[in-house]
Design an enzyme around this catalytic site. Structure first.
Site, short mmCIF file in Angstrom:
data_model
loop_
_atom_site.label_atom_id
_atom_site.label_comp_id
_atom_site.label_asym_id
_atom_site.label_seq_id
_atom_site.Cartn_x
_atom_site.Cartn_y
_atom_site.Cartn_z
CD1 TRP A 148 0.06 -1.06 3.33
CD2 TRP A 148 0.25 1.17 3.28
NE1 TRP A 148 0.70 -0.66 4.48
CE2 TRP A 148 0.83 0.69 4.48
CE3 TRP A 148 0.25 2.54 3.02
CZ2 TRP A 148 1.39 1.55 5.44
CZ3 TRP A 148 0.82 3.39 3.97
CH2 TRP A 148 1.38 2.90 5.15
CD GLU A 208 6.04 4.45 12.42
OE1 GLU A 208 6.99 4.14 11.66
OE2 GLU A 208 5.40 3.61 13.08
CD GLU A 254 8.75 0.40 10.21
OE1 GLU A 254 8.29 1.47 10.66
OE2 GLU A 254 8.44 -0.71 10.68
CG HIS A 304 4.66 2.89 8.78
ND1 HIS A 304 5.24 1.97 9.64
CD2 HIS A 304 4.17 2.17 7.75
CE1 HIS A 304 5.09 0.77 9.16
NE2 HIS A 304 4.45 0.86 8.01
CD GLU A 306 9.35 -3.08 13.60
OE1 GLU A 306 8.19 -3.06 13.16
OE2 GLU A 306 10.20 -2.24 13.29
CB THR A 337 5.47 0.41 16.56
OG1 THR A 337 6.11 -0.75 16.00
CG2 THR A 337 6.55 1.35 17.08
CG ASP A 386 3.34 -2.19 6.70
OD1 ASP A 386 2.82 -3.15 6.09
OD2 ASP A 386 3.74 -1.15 6.15
CD GLU A 387 5.48 -0.44 12.79
OE1 GLU A 387 6.48 -1.17 12.66
OE2 GLU A 387 5.54 0.80 12.74
CG HIS A 446 8.21 -4.58 9.51
ND1 HIS A 446 7.95 -3.23 9.41
CD2 HIS A 446 8.20 -5.06 8.24
CE1 HIS A 446 7.80 -2.92 8.14
NE2 HIS A 446 7.94 -4.00 7.41
#
Length: 368
Positions: free
Chosen positions: A67, A110, A148, A151, A201, A204, A233-234, A237
């Site tokens: 995205w 971020e 990242e 973000h 990670e 967050t 996403d976090e 990761h």
């Protein structure tokens, strides 16, 4: 429990004394950097490059499948752009100031991404030696950074369009934070570095997930989607970093459990704990107090993350450790319950919190 009571116990937050002078290292940092791992340890990480390619890089997404911030924002090339912005601003009016304090703090964290990539590139055996190294470790660091980066871009643009915040004060805070760097408690050890990133990670992931929940409760479904997609996403990761540490426990259980205990004794400081806006010397403490009160990120979350990692890495099941390794194992396994007991005592002593003005929201006050 007030966040600062908890952080006093953990020692995790090291406040900035004089960031009015840019790039001055905080005086509270007292970490001895070793500057090198034993050669056999460096060779171990080099031997893991093929493993990393097959087990870590799989957690990246190609650019075309990722995205992008524009997927969630008004399209400036569209005839309906102004109407979309108006709708965004109308939704934002319903969200309280205290939420924006948390969202801004998350965004600033971020946006300090260059510092985090620099930290990873200090780690022996896994750093990007040339800036374009083809090793699996270097590929991961660059691609993780690129993922990242979206973000901060997304949250920054949303906040700009919302009209609810003072963007210049936020931009100053970002510049101060990047210029201040991070304290070197990970030294240059990939053991410490990957334990730290595993913890962060997940932290967050929890924080963005909670801001998504609050946005939905305040009626802004679009903002909830924004925070939720970042949290996803976090989480991905986190999976990659915890797999790396799991492999280290498999290959070097004694060295890894010693590093885990060392990292927790140094305390996991939040990446943005050096934030400063040119006004508030204790800005991170005040932001954290708001996040604690709203349940965005709390002392309980810290203990839960530690307990999760102890279980995930099966630290309690390790056998054949050295004497020091056994002590480290006992320390780490007993730490989360200690934190929870302190939290319960602090909750019983908590008084009504004061209010504090934040430059990020044009000096308006919120309860800490």
């Amino acid at each position: 429990m007030m966040f600062n009571e908890w952080s006093n116990f953990l020692g995790q937050v090291h406040w900035v004394e004089n960031l009015k002078k840019p790039f001055t290292p905080p005086r509270e940092v007292h970490v001895q950097v070793t500057h090198s791992m034993p050669p056999q340890k460096i060779e171990m990480f080099k031997s893991l490059e093929e493993w990393a390619e097959n087990n870590v890089l799989v957690h990246l997404k190609s650019v075309e499948k990722c995205w992008q911030p524009q997927d969630f924002l008004p399209d400036p090339s569209s005839d309906g752009f102004y109407e979309e912005v108006k709708e965004l601003r109308e939704r934002a009016k319903e969200i309280p100031d205290e939420y924006f304090v948390c969202l801004v703090g998350d965004m600033i964290t971020e946006e300090a991404l260059p510092t985090y990539q620099t930290m990873l590139n200090t780690l022996d055996g896994v750093r990007d030696e040339t800036g374009a190294s083809p090793t699996s470790w270097a590929v991961w660091t660059r691609a993780w950074t690129a993922e990242e980066n979206r973000h901060g871009d997304l949250l920054n643009k949303y906040l700009y369009l919302s009209g609810r915040v003072d963007m210049k004060q936020i931009e100053k805070t970002i510049q101060y934070l990047i210029g201040s760097g991070m304290d070197p408690r990970t030294e240059n050890s990939p053991y410490l570095g990957f334990i730290y990133t595993s913890f962060q990670e997940r932290a967050t992931f929890i924080s963005h997930g909670n801001t998504a929940r609050h946005a939905k409760e305040h009626g802004d479904i679009k903002l909830a989607q924004i925070c939720g997609i970042i949290a996803a996403d976090e989480k991905r990761h986190e999976t990659a970093y915890t797999k790396i540490v799991e492999k280290l426990f498999e290959m070097d259980p004694d060295g890894t459990v010693l590093a885990f205990a060392d990292m927790m004794k140094k305390r996991i400081s939040m990446p943005a704990h050096l934030m400063y806006d040119g006004i508030d010397d204790n800005l991170f403490e005040h932001f954290s107090a708001v996040a604690q009160r709203l349940g965005v990120y709390t002392a309980k979350d810290y203990a839960d993350i530690l307990e999760f990692l102890v279980d995930r890495w099966k630290v309690g099941d390790l056998t054949g450790l050295s004497g020091e390794g056994n002590k480290a194992q006992d320390f780490v396994c007993a730490l989360a319950p200690r934190i929870r007991r302190l939290e319960e005592r602090a909750q019983g002593r908590a008084n009504r919190a004061p209010t504090k003005s934040f430059s990020w929201i044009h000096g308006r006050e919120v309860q800490l």
